[in-house]
Scaffold this motif. Structure first.
Motif, mmCIF file in Angstrom:
data_model
loop_
_atom_site.group_PDB
_atom_site.id
_atom_site.type_symbol
_atom_site.label_atom_id
_atom_site.label_comp_id
_atom_site.label_asym_id
_atom_site.label_seq_id
_atom_site.Cartn_x
_atom_site.Cartn_y
_atom_site.Cartn_z
ATOM 1 N N LYS A 259 3.916 14.410 28.320
ATOM 2 C CA LYS A 259 2.999 14.185 28.606
ATOM 3 C C LYS A 259 2.642 15.989 27.560
ATOM 4 O O LYS A 259 2.021 16.316 27.291
ATOM 5 C CB LYS A 259 2.510 14.347 29.713
ATOM 6 N N ALA A 260 3.273 16.812 28.334
ATOM 7 C CA ALA A 260 3.314 17.842 28.199
ATOM 8 C C ALA A 260 3.790 18.512 26.121
ATOM 9 O O ALA A 260 2.904 19.112 24.974
ATOM 10 C CB ALA A 260 4.571 19.459 28.795
ATOM 11 N N MET A 261 4.541 17.415 26.093
ATOM 12 C CA MET A 261 4.946 17.736 24.088
ATOM 13 C C MET A 261 3.911 16.671 23.041
ATOM 14 O O MET A 261 4.300 16.569 22.357
ATOM 15 C CB MET A 261 6.798 17.094 24.097
ATOM 16 N N GLY A 262 3.909 15.683 24.268
ATOM 17 C CA GLY A 262 2.806 14.584 23.182
ATOM 18 C C GLY A 262 3.869 13.574 23.124
ATOM 19 O O GLY A 262 4.146 13.112 21.542
ATOM 20 N N ARG A 263 5.013 13.045 23.552
ATOM 21 C CA ARG A 263 5.326 12.878 23.462
ATOM 22 C C ARG A 263 6.026 11.518 23.832
ATOM 23 O O ARG A 263 5.467 11.134 25.482
ATOM 24 C CB ARG A 263 6.720 12.864 22.647
ATOM 25 N N ALA A 264 6.465 10.254 23.254
ATOM 26 C CA ALA A 264 6.642 9.109 24.183
ATOM 27 C C ALA A 264 8.459 9.376 24.982
ATOM 28 O O ALA A 264 8.999 9.839 24.718
ATOM 29 C CB ALA A 264 7.458 7.758 23.487
ATOM 30 N N PRO A 265 7.572 8.575 26.256
ATOM 31 C CA PRO A 265 8.939 8.867 27.365
ATOM 32 C C PRO A 265 10.143 7.929 26.962
ATOM 33 O O PRO A 265 10.238 7.618 26.504
ATOM 34 C CB PRO A 265 8.631 7.899 28.341
ATOM 35 N N VAL B 279 15.881 13.808 29.824
ATOM 36 C CA VAL B 279 17.032 14.002 29.508
ATOM 37 C C VAL B 279 16.431 15.259 28.523
ATOM 38 O O VAL B 279 16.113 14.961 26.867
ATOM 39 C CB VAL B 279 17.805 14.085 29.514
ATOM 40 N N TYR B 280 17.297 15.979 28.192
ATOM 41 C CA TYR B 280 17.350 17.436 27.239
ATOM 42 C C TYR B 280 18.560 16.806 25.741
ATOM 43 O O TYR B 280 18.257 16.217 24.445
ATOM 44 C CB TYR B 280 17.597 18.676 27.106
ATOM 45 N N VAL B 281 19.799 16.246 25.956
ATOM 46 C CA VAL B 281 21.075 16.277 25.441
ATOM 47 C C VAL B 281 21.638 14.958 25.323
ATOM 48 O O VAL B 281 22.064 14.223 24.598
ATOM 49 C CB VAL B 281 21.945 16.832 25.220
ATOM 50 N N TYR B 282 21.078 13.958 26.857
ATOM 51 C CA TYR B 282 22.451 13.416 27.017
ATOM 52 C C TYR B 282 22.111 12.490 26.456
ATOM 53 O O TYR B 282 20.678 11.875 26.215
ATOM 54 C CB TYR B 282 22.576 12.873 28.440
ATOM 55 N N ARG B 283 22.824 10.993 25.694
ATOM 56 C CA ARG B 283 22.161 9.758 25.097
ATOM 57 C C ARG B 283 21.248 10.361 23.638
ATOM 58 O O ARG B 283 20.635 9.163 23.589
ATOM 59 C CB ARG B 283 21.837 8.713 25.598
ATOM 60 N N ARG B 284 21.258 11.443 23.013
ATOM 61 C CA ARG B 284 20.485 12.072 22.519
ATOM 62 C C ARG B 284 20.864 12.193 21.190
ATOM 63 O O ARG B 284 20.433 12.993 20.361
ATOM 64 C CB ARG B 284 19.257 12.473 22.612
ATOM 65 N N ALA B 285 21.728 11.438 20.716
ATOM 66 C CA ALA B 285 22.370 11.978 19.132
ATOM 67 C C ALA B 285 21.690 12.035 18.046
ATOM 68 O O ALA B 285 21.441 10.795 17.890
ATOM 69 C CB ALA B 285 23.888 11.196 19.369
ATOM 70 N N GLY B 286 21.711 12.555 17.495
ATOM 71 C CA GLY B 286 20.846 13.094 16.567
ATOM 72 C C GLY B 286 19.476 13.371 16.124
ATOM 73 O O GLY B 286 19.216 12.947 15.257
ATOM 74 N N MET B 287 19.136 12.688 17.544
ATOM 75 C CA MET B 287 17.929 13.857 17.532
ATOM 76 C C MET B 287 16.572 14.644 17.899
ATOM 77 O O MET B 287 18.019 15.603 18.207
ATOM 78 C CB MET B 287 16.827 12.613 19.381
ATOM 79 N N PRO B 288 16.198 15.081 17.780
ATOM 80 C CA PRO B 288 15.757 16.486 17.725
ATOM 81 C C PRO B 288 15.893 17.296 18.589
ATOM 82 O O PRO B 288 15.600 16.428 19.714
ATOM 83 C CB PRO B 288 14.457 16.797 17.126
ATOM 84 N N CYS B 289 16.640 17.834 19.342
ATOM 85 C CA CYS B 289 16.171 18.989 20.559
ATOM 86 C C CYS B 289 14.837 19.723 20.460
ATOM 87 O O CYS B 289 14.555 20.130 19.766
ATOM 88 C CB CYS B 289 17.323 20.387 19.988
ATOM 89 N N PHE B 290 14.529 19.178 21.505
ATOM 90 C CA PHE B 290 13.617 19.859 22.188
ATOM 91 C C PHE B 290 13.121 21.351 22.274
ATOM 92 O O PHE B 290 12.275 21.711 21.778
ATOM 93 C CB PHE B 290 13.385 19.599 23.380
ATOM 94 N N LEU B 291 13.977 21.852 22.469
ATOM 95 C CA LEU B 291 13.679 23.514 21.880
ATOM 96 C C LEU B 291 13.357 23.920 20.635
ATOM 97 O O LEU B 291 12.726 24.628 20.100
ATOM 98 C CB LEU B 291 14.616 24.069 22.572
ATOM 99 N N CYS B 292 15.089 22.936 19.600
ATOM 100 C CA CYS B 292 14.850 24.374 17.911
ATOM 101 C C CYS B 292 14.899 23.188 16.961
ATOM 102 O O CYS B 292 14.582 23.136 15.793
ATOM 103 C CB CYS B 292 16.462 24.873 18.407
ATOM 104 N N GLY B 293 14.530 22.270 17.460
ATOM 105 C CA GLY B 293 14.747 20.652 16.461
ATOM 106 C C GLY B 293 16.271 19.888 15.949
ATOM 107 O O GLY B 293 15.668 19.257 15.266
ATOM 108 N N THR B 294 16.986 21.331 16.173
ATOM 109 C CA THR B 294 18.436 21.143 15.172
ATOM 110 C C THR B 294 18.934 19.111 15.666
ATOM 111 O O THR B 294 18.515 19.245 17.879
ATOM 112 C CB THR B 294 19.409 21.789 15.677
ATOM 113 N N PRO B 295 19.035 18.292 15.436
ATOM 114 C CA PRO B 295 19.986 17.001 15.920
ATOM 115 C C PRO B 295 21.098 17.598 17.251
ATOM 116 O O PRO B 295 21.885 18.009 16.912
ATOM 117 C CB PRO B 295 20.578 17.101 14.851
ATOM 118 N N VAL B 296 20.926 16.852 18.004
ATOM 119 C CA VAL B 296 21.393 16.628 18.991
ATOM 120 C C VAL B 296 23.095 16.407 18.932
ATOM 121 O O VAL B 296 23.020 15.504 17.599
ATOM 122 C CB VAL B 296 21.325 15.691 19.842
ATOM 123 N N ALA B 297 23.570 16.945 19.261
ATOM 124 C CA ALA B 297 25.554 16.684 18.226
ATOM 125 C C ALA B 297 26.682 15.322 19.289
ATOM 126 O O ALA B 297 25.743 15.462 20.473
ATOM 127 C CB ALA B 297 26.399 17.928 18.577
#
Length: 269
Positions: free
Chosen positions: A218-224, A233-251
């Motif tokens: 809700k705060a970020m205007g993104r889909a759940p 979550v921030y990084v778990y199972r989000r490989a290749g998706m942008p980090c919520f803080l800096c936009g860098t793809p999660v490794a």
């Protein structure tokens, strides 16, 4: 594999619904039949968990020890009970509920001494009041292994799995390959306090949520997040998706046979 909050949640449910009364215990599958007959009709005194291990304590001298492993599950229904479906290793019937255990890694009848020995091999459990975090720190402080690996060792900290590991390291901006003996003591103290809060929240909700209020959908205007593990979550199972803080793809990389997730920028050290 279920993480520690799931076992504590089960323990609380079994304590509430079965403890204090005689319990009918059987093994429709047959693999636990002899053990089930030994506790059938006894009073369940207490259900409790340590890490990923669940213990049902029956009066006067028997304990059922369960470790769900990768595929084990408990399913529950109100009385009256229905015909067991599938390979039910253990069925418990109480005054109001029935619960069926399927596919556990371990389901055995043990003594109190054996339970104590199992618990003695485990590290402190953040969800237990008797946890001694200094035991975990002593192991971490003298180890050259990566902190990401140490957090998953059940004899270091009991109950932490891949989700809590990845999220805890991200929340504290810790490089996952940092050797344990290079972790600052004050940082560790903050990590333990945070871990206790996160896991307690997991017990209450039945899911793992680790994002701050400003990073919710809700705060970020993104889909759940849509994932069978649930939770934001921030990084778990989000490989290749942008980090919520800096936009860098999660490794993502393999570490000791498990997938490790982290942000290369926010966790650069």
């Amino acid at each position: 594999m279920p993480e520690g909050h799931t076992l504590h949640r089960l323990a609380r449910s079994h304590q509430r619904k079965f403890a204090g009364h005689p319990v009918t215990v059987s093994s429709p599958q047959g693999r636990f039949a002899a053990e089930a007959s030994a506790v059938d009709g006894r009073v369940l005194v207490k259900a409790h968990a340590h890490g990923k291990h669940l213990f049902h304590v029956y009066a006067p001298d028997a304990i059922v020890h369960v470790h769900l492993g990768l595929i084990g599950t408990f399913t529950e229904q109100l009385l009256p009970e229905s015909v067991p479906v599938g390979q039910v290793r253990m069925r418990m019937i109480g005054a109001t509920h029935v619960t069926d255990l399927r596919g556990p890694n371990i389901c055995e009848l043990i003594t109190e001494d054996r339970m104590d020995a199992i618990r003695a091999r485990l590290g402190p459990d953040p969800l237990r009041r008797d946890a001694k975090p200094e035991r975990a720190w002593a192991r971490i402080h003298k180890s050259k292994l990566p902190i990401a690996r140490l957090l998953m060792e059940q004899d270091v900290i009991a109950g932490v799995g891949n989700v809590y590991r990845a999220e805890l390291l991200f929340r504290h901006r810790i490089p996952p390959m940092l050797p344990g003996n290079q972790l600052d003591r004050a940082v560790w103290t903050d990590m333990w306090t945070d871990l206790v809060a996160l896991m307690r929240d997991g017990v209450r909700k039945g899911r793992i949520d680790t994002v701050a209020p400003e990073h919710t959908p809700k705060a970020m205007g993104r889909a759940p997040r849509v994932d069978r593990h649930g939770g934001e979550v921030y990084v778990y199972r989000r490989a290749g998706m942008p980090c919520f803080l800096c936009g860098t793809p999660v490794a993502m990389a393999d570490l000791a046979g498990r997938n490790l997730y982290w942000c290369p920028v926010d966790q650069a050290g």
